[in-house]
Write a protein that holds these residues in place. Structure first.
Motif, short mmCIF file in Angstrom:
data_model
loop_
_atom_site.label_atom_id
_atom_site.label_comp_id
_atom_site.label_asym_id
_atom_site.label_seq_id
_atom_site.Cartn_x
_atom_site.Cartn_y
_atom_site.Cartn_z
N LYS A 83 0.82 -1.21 0.00
CA LYS A 83 0.00 0.00 0.00
C LYS A 83 0.86 1.27 0.00
CE LYS A 83 -4.02 -2.11 0.28
NZ LYS A 83 -4.94 -2.17 -0.87
N THR A 84 2.11 1.19 0.48
CA THR A 84 2.98 2.37 0.41
C THR A 84 3.57 2.55 -0.97
OG1 THR A 84 5.10 1.30 0.95
CG2 THR A 84 3.66 1.88 2.80
N MET A 85 3.69 1.46 -1.72
CA MET A 85 4.28 1.42 -3.07
C MET A 85 5.77 1.79 -3.08
SD MET A 85 1.19 2.77 -5.55
CE MET A 85 0.91 4.35 -4.74
N ILE A 86 6.43 1.85 -1.91
CA ILE A 86 7.83 2.27 -1.89
C ILE A 86 8.77 1.22 -1.29
CG2 ILE A 86 7.19 4.71 -1.77
CD1 ILE A 86 8.03 4.66 1.20
N ARG A 87 8.26 0.05 -0.92
CA ARG A 87 9.12 -0.94 -0.28
C ARG A 87 10.28 -1.36 -1.18
NH1 ARG A 87 4.48 -1.70 2.85
NH2 ARG A 87 4.85 -2.59 4.94
N ASN A 88 10.02 -1.62 -2.45
CA ASN A 88 11.11 -1.99 -3.36
C ASN A 88 12.12 -0.86 -3.50
OD1 ASN A 88 10.87 -4.72 -4.46
ND2 ASN A 88 8.88 -4.05 -5.22
N ILE A 90 -7.75 1.76 -1.35
CA ILE A 90 -6.63 1.89 -0.42
C ILE A 90 -6.80 0.99 0.81
CG2 ILE A 90 -7.56 3.81 0.95
CD1 ILE A 90 -4.67 4.97 0.93
N SER A 91 -8.02 0.63 1.14
CA SER A 91 -8.25 -0.18 2.34
C SER A 91 -8.69 -1.60 2.01
CB SER A 91 -9.32 0.47 3.23
OG SER A 91 -10.53 0.62 2.52
N GLY A 92 -8.53 -2.01 0.74
CA GLY A 92 -8.98 -3.33 0.33
C GLY A 92 -7.85 -4.33 0.15
N GLN A 93 -8.17 -5.59 0.30
CA GLN A 93 -7.20 -6.66 0.10
C GLN A 93 -6.91 -6.87 -1.38
OE1 GLN A 93 -7.92 -10.45 2.17
NE2 GLN A 93 -7.35 -11.53 0.29
N VAL A 94 -5.63 -7.04 -1.70
CA VAL A 94 -5.22 -7.36 -3.07
C VAL A 94 -4.87 -8.84 -3.16
CG1 VAL A 94 -3.53 -6.91 -4.89
CG2 VAL A 94 -4.38 -5.03 -3.47
N TYR A 109 -5.40 -3.02 7.33
CA TYR A 109 -5.74 -2.02 6.34
C TYR A 109 -6.15 -0.70 6.99
CZ TYR A 109 -5.70 -6.17 3.44
OH TYR A 109 -5.31 -7.31 2.82
N HIS A 110 -5.86 0.39 6.27
CA HIS A 110 -6.16 1.74 6.75
C HIS A 110 -6.91 2.51 5.66
CE1 HIS A 110 -3.43 0.93 10.05
NE2 HIS A 110 -2.44 0.71 9.22
N ASN A 111 -7.39 3.68 6.04
CA ASN A 111 -8.12 4.53 5.10
C ASN A 111 -7.26 5.64 4.53
OD1 ASN A 111 -10.65 3.17 5.33
ND2 ASN A 111 -10.99 4.19 7.31
N THR A 112 -6.05 5.81 5.07
CA THR A 112 -5.17 6.87 4.57
C THR A 112 -3.79 6.32 4.25
OG1 THR A 112 -4.28 7.54 6.74
CG2 THR A 112 -6.39 8.52 6.05
N TYR A 113 -3.16 6.96 3.29
CA TYR A 113 -1.82 6.56 2.88
C TYR A 113 -0.81 6.72 4.01
CZ TYR A 113 2.47 6.44 0.07
OH TYR A 113 3.71 6.13 -0.44
N GLU A 138 -1.12 6.38 7.13
CA GLU A 138 -1.17 5.31 8.13
C GLU A 138 -0.32 4.12 7.69
OE1 GLU A 138 -5.30 5.12 10.37
OE2 GLU A 138 -5.60 5.53 8.22
N TYR A 139 -0.29 3.84 6.39
CA TYR A 139 0.58 2.77 5.90
C TYR A 139 2.06 3.17 6.03
CZ TYR A 139 -3.56 0.55 3.92
OH TYR A 139 -4.79 -0.06 3.76
N ILE A 140 2.36 4.43 5.79
CA ILE A 140 3.72 4.91 5.97
C ILE A 140 4.12 4.79 7.44
CG2 ILE A 140 5.22 6.95 5.87
CD1 ILE A 140 4.70 5.69 3.15
N ALA A 141 3.20 5.09 8.34
CA ALA A 141 3.48 4.97 9.77
C ALA A 141 3.77 3.52 10.14
CB ALA A 141 2.31 5.51 10.59
N ASP A 142 3.04 2.56 9.55
CA ASP A 142 3.31 1.14 9.81
C ASP A 142 4.72 0.76 9.37
OD1 ASP A 142 0.85 0.65 10.88
OD2 ASP A 142 0.02 -0.37 9.12
N LEU A 143 5.11 1.26 8.21
CA LEU A 143 6.44 0.95 7.68
C LEU A 143 7.53 1.51 8.60
CD1 LEU A 143 8.23 -0.19 5.46
CD2 LEU A 143 7.81 1.88 4.11
#
Length: 468
Positions: free
Chosen positions: A119-124, A374-378, A386-390, A392-397
């Motif tokens: 969901k962050t799209m930046i891990r790679n 943004i909050s759905g399973q792929v 899952y979160h409703n904001t981008y 929040e995913y950055i905070a998890d990372l």
């Protein structure tokens, strides 16, 4: 032999949006990122990972517009290809292109990563920067872009180097250098070898088909068998007789420590190894395939765990790493290297780069999540948090970085002092493997693979294999 590291281009994103009018209509730059327009011949759908189809690519980047006719595109990925609507692609241009600038690869083949399960799209991208921080020999460069396919907006993508033999990628002899990829049932590709000692699949990525001779296959097979035998032997810790005679020690430690830092559930089967024709020792790298890394997997959380001690059946390379941990040299080298990286500012470096990368794609991610939930399973195998904001995913990372690195430092020290028990697994886990002798008689199938073969030459997967 020279291997060239590359620097990231993420912070060089352009801050102006512009419009460009073509003869066929309007193509505009959607955000601050370059916009890539892919138009397949006849609007054909991209349905294959093996077969390329023709397309034209247009890249709008500020006031610059580049058009690439006679380009080819196909799908890429394994489970992500079959289970995701936002798909990744491999692109092959008619001529070599410097997509990332003059200091980077001039190549025909590039990857276009969807990063959809992340969901962050930046891990790679973050991991490529980690590789540079660790001074790894090959770190793919990358650039974020917005993508349209046949007139339909597809979201935020990442152009990156293909892992291949190339002057600014893996710089070895194309005809005689070796590139191996540790694989499993989902990622194996012909030609590949399944070893007899640890039952590990190795895709033979180089030499390519036109250069791959039977002598190459036999030599690679003998190297694999010799390397794995060296780990089985009582002298495995001997620097000249054991496994260290087969691997570049610095690259081995860097790759493994990097894999543990990223908490990558795929680390022990998505592995590239390579060596030049005149080298005895194999190198590791790059760090690769990180969309499920940094605690983004539902299969197993690596927040407070080490990948090499999970006992996952489909990752038999773990057995090699566990054996290495029984060598005091390896345990000392890994703990010392991690301590050195931490002293050099590893945690803050990663946190700063998370901020930089997320800032670069901020406008783009907003457009991306207008069409993707943004909050759905792929994928079923991604982390179900899952979160409703981008942000929040950055905070998890960021939280993973803050928790995992101190944990890892303590775990490495504990392993160094306490040692480990080796897990033996002598049975081949590949259910569909069938082996024939040179007379065409079946000698092993998926139900009887635990019995040893006598000495000789056999056929597996339509390729000869040598058993000493």
């Amino acid at each position: 032999m020279k291997l060239v590291g590359v620097r990231s281009l993420f912070l060089a994103a352009f801050l102006t949006s512009s419009l460009w009018m073509s003869a066929a209509g309007e193509k505009r730059q959607l955000t601050n990122l370059p916009t890539v327009y892919i138009e397949t011949d006849g609007q054909r759908s991209i349905t294959s990972k093996e077969q390329y189809i023709s397309c034209t690519i247009t890249i709008v980047d500020g006031d610059s517009v580049a058009v690439y006719p006679d380009t080819e595109i196909r799908g890429r990925g394994n489970s992500s290809w079959w289970n995701s609507d936002k798909k990744s692609y491999r692109i092959k241009f008619a001529t070599k292109q410097k997509l990332l600038g003059r200091h980077f690869a001039n190549a025909r083949s590039w990857t276009l990563l969807a990063n959809h399960g992340d969901k962050t799209m930046i891990r790679n991208a973050l991991t490529y920067d980690l590789g540079r921080f660790m001074d790894m020999k090959f770190c793919p460069a990358a650039r974020f872009v917005d993508v349209y396919l046949n007139g339909s907006y597809r979201g935020t993508y990442q152009i990156s180097d293909q892992v291949q033999v190339h002057k600014r990628r893996i710089d070895i002899d194309e005809e005689n250098g070796w590139v191996l990829e540790v694989a499993n049932n989902n990622s194996r590709e012909d030609p590949y070898i399944t070893s007899t000692k640890y039952h590990i699949m190795y895709n033979l990525k180089n030499p390519k088909d036109e250069f791959m001779t039977m002598q190459h296959r036999i030599a690679i097979g003998q190297w694999i068998e010799g390397m794995e035998k060296s780990l089985k032997d009582d002298s495995f810790a001997d620097p000249e007789k054991g496994y260290r005679a087969y691997f570049d020690e610095e690259d081995l430690v860097n790759w493994y420590v990097g894999a543990e830092i990223t908490g990558n559930i795929d680390a022990l089967y998505s592995i590239y190894m390579w060596k030049d024709a005149d080298e005895e020792k194999m190198h590791f790298g790059p760090l690769w395939d990180l969309d499920m890394g940094y605690d983004n997997s539902s299969e197993r959380s690596l927040l407070r765990a080490m990948e090499a001690f999970l006992g996952l059946a489909d990752r038999p390379f773990e057995q090699l790493i566990r054996r290495m941990w029984q060598d005091p040299w390896f345990s000392d080298a890994c703990a010392n290297r991690l301590n050195e990286l931490i002293a050099n500012g590893l945690e803050q470096y990663l946190l700063d780069h998370i901020d930089s990368l997320s800032s670069v794609i901020d406008a783009s991610q907003k457009e991306n999540y207008r069409i993707w939930n943004i909050s759905g399973q792929v994928f079923s195998f991604e982390k179900h948090n899952y979160h409703n904001t981008y942000q929040e995913y950055i905070a998890d990372l960021k939280n993973f970085i803050r928790v995992h690195i101190p944990y890892l430092q303590e775990a490495f020290e504990r392993r160094r002092v306490d040692g480990i028990e080796q897990i033996e697994n002598e049975k081949l886990t590949i259910e569909n493997d069938v082996i024939y002798d040179l007379s065409g008689r079946r000698v092993l199938n998926g139900k009887s693979q635990n019995r040893p073969l006598p000495k000789g030459i056999y056929i597996r997967n339509h390729q000869k294999i040598l058993k000493k």
